[in-house]
Design a protein around this motif. Structure first.
Motif, mmCIF file in Angstrom:
data_model
loop_
_atom_site.group_PDB
_atom_site.id
_atom_site.type_symbol
_atom_site.label_atom_id
_atom_site.label_comp_id
_atom_site.label_asym_id
_atom_site.label_seq_id
_atom_site.Cartn_x
_atom_site.Cartn_y
_atom_site.Cartn_z
ATOM 1 N N PHE A 9 0.835 -1.182 0.000
ATOM 2 C CA PHE A 9 0.000 0.000 0.000
ATOM 3 C C PHE A 9 0.877 1.241 0.000
ATOM 4 C CE2 PHE A 9 -2.731 -3.246 1.820
ATOM 5 C CZ PHE A 9 -3.877 -3.071 1.064
ATOM 6 N N THR A 10 0.404 2.262 -0.687
ATOM 7 C CA THR A 10 1.128 3.519 -0.771
ATOM 8 C C THR A 10 0.373 4.582 0.017
ATOM 9 O OG1 THR A 10 1.947 2.909 -2.952
ATOM 10 C CG2 THR A 10 2.131 5.214 -2.336
ATOM 11 N N ILE A 11 1.087 5.226 0.920
ATOM 12 C CA ILE A 11 0.489 6.215 1.816
ATOM 13 C C ILE A 11 1.136 7.568 1.575
ATOM 14 C CG2 ILE A 11 0.167 6.870 4.234
ATOM 15 C CD1 ILE A 11 0.360 3.863 4.924
ATOM 16 N N LEU A 12 0.305 8.609 1.494
ATOM 17 C CA LEU A 12 0.791 9.975 1.453
ATOM 18 C C LEU A 12 0.680 10.546 2.855
ATOM 19 C CD1 LEU A 12 1.767 12.527 0.021
ATOM 20 C CD2 LEU A 12 -0.636 13.044 -0.506
ATOM 21 N N GLN A 34 4.760 1.712 1.268
ATOM 22 C CA GLN A 34 5.475 2.699 0.470
ATOM 23 C C GLN A 34 4.952 4.065 0.874
ATOM 24 O OE1 GLN A 34 5.039 1.809 -3.683
ATOM 25 N NE2 GLN A 34 6.478 0.118 -3.577
ATOM 26 N N LEU A 35 5.847 5.026 0.997
ATOM 27 C CA LEU A 35 5.459 6.336 1.503
ATOM 28 C C LEU A 35 5.928 7.455 0.596
ATOM 29 C CD1 LEU A 35 6.613 5.777 5.186
ATOM 30 C CD2 LEU A 35 4.311 5.497 4.288
ATOM 31 N N GLU A 36 5.125 8.496 0.572
ATOM 32 C CA GLU A 36 5.515 9.781 0.012
ATOM 33 C C GLU A 36 5.194 10.807 1.084
ATOM 34 O OE1 GLU A 36 7.262 9.980 -2.571
ATOM 35 O OE2 GLU A 36 6.793 8.156 -3.671
ATOM 36 N N PHE A 37 5.895 11.934 1.047
ATOM 37 C CA PHE A 37 5.754 12.928 2.099
ATOM 38 C C PHE A 37 5.468 14.302 1.512
ATOM 39 C CE2 PHE A 37 8.711 9.643 3.460
ATOM 40 C CZ PHE A 37 8.181 9.268 4.676
ATOM 41 N N ALA A 38 4.685 15.073 2.248
ATOM 42 C CA ALA A 38 4.446 16.475 1.920
ATOM 43 C C ALA A 38 4.427 17.247 3.222
ATOM 44 C CB ALA A 38 3.123 16.631 1.181
ATOM 45 N N THR A 39 5.014 18.446 3.200
ATOM 46 C CA THR A 39 5.047 19.261 4.408
ATOM 47 C C THR A 39 4.018 20.390 4.375
ATOM 48 O OG1 THR A 39 6.827 20.595 3.470
ATOM 49 C CG2 THR A 39 7.463 18.764 4.933
ATOM 50 N N VAL A 56 -4.310 8.634 2.847
ATOM 51 C CA VAL A 56 -3.644 9.890 3.181
ATOM 52 C C VAL A 56 -3.701 10.063 4.686
ATOM 53 C CG1 VAL A 56 -3.664 12.398 2.932
ATOM 54 C CG2 VAL A 56 -4.279 10.959 0.977
ATOM 55 N N LEU A 57 -2.537 10.275 5.305
ATOM 56 C CA LEU A 57 -2.446 10.648 6.715
ATOM 57 C C LEU A 57 -2.212 12.147 6.727
ATOM 58 C CD1 LEU A 57 -0.188 7.770 8.083
ATOM 59 C CD2 LEU A 57 -2.673 7.984 8.211
#
Length: 102
Positions: A9-12, A34-39, A56-57
């Motif tokens: 699973f891919t989480i933002l 799998q992760l992607e990040f945004a600030t 999305v977290l």
């Protein structure tokens, strides 16, 4: 014998505090996500335009756009209207959250 492998699973993850992203990100990555990040909200919305996510977290209280505003934008896009969103906050009372958004 076939070995069962769980789906990846891919989480933002969206949070203006890099330490929060690192802490939770390390835990989730160790579990195989799998992760992607945004600030911030605009960066999160840009990620959602170019990649599909399973979850999305989303931090509630961020500069520029609150997590609630980001969620509204996510829901307004037909491609993401069913995307699960979990809100995160360091605040522990509803009044504190609402006061921080005003």
């Amino acid at each position: 014998m076939n070995e069962f492998k769980p789906a990846i699973f891919t989480i933002l993850m969206v949070d203006d505090n890099p330490k929060n992203l690192q802490l939770l990100g390390n835990t989730l990555r160790n579990e195989g996500y799998q992760l992607e990040f945004a600030t911030n909200g605009p960066t999160a919305l840009a990620w959602l335009e170019k990649k599909n996510f399973d979850l999305v977290l989303l931090d509630i209280m961020m500069p520029e756009m609150s997590g609630f505003e980001v969620c509204e934008r996510i829901r307004s896009n037909p491609n993401n209207s069913d995307l699960p969103v979990i809100f995160l906050t360091a605040k522990n009372r509803k009044e504190s959250i609402l006061q921080g958004l005003s």
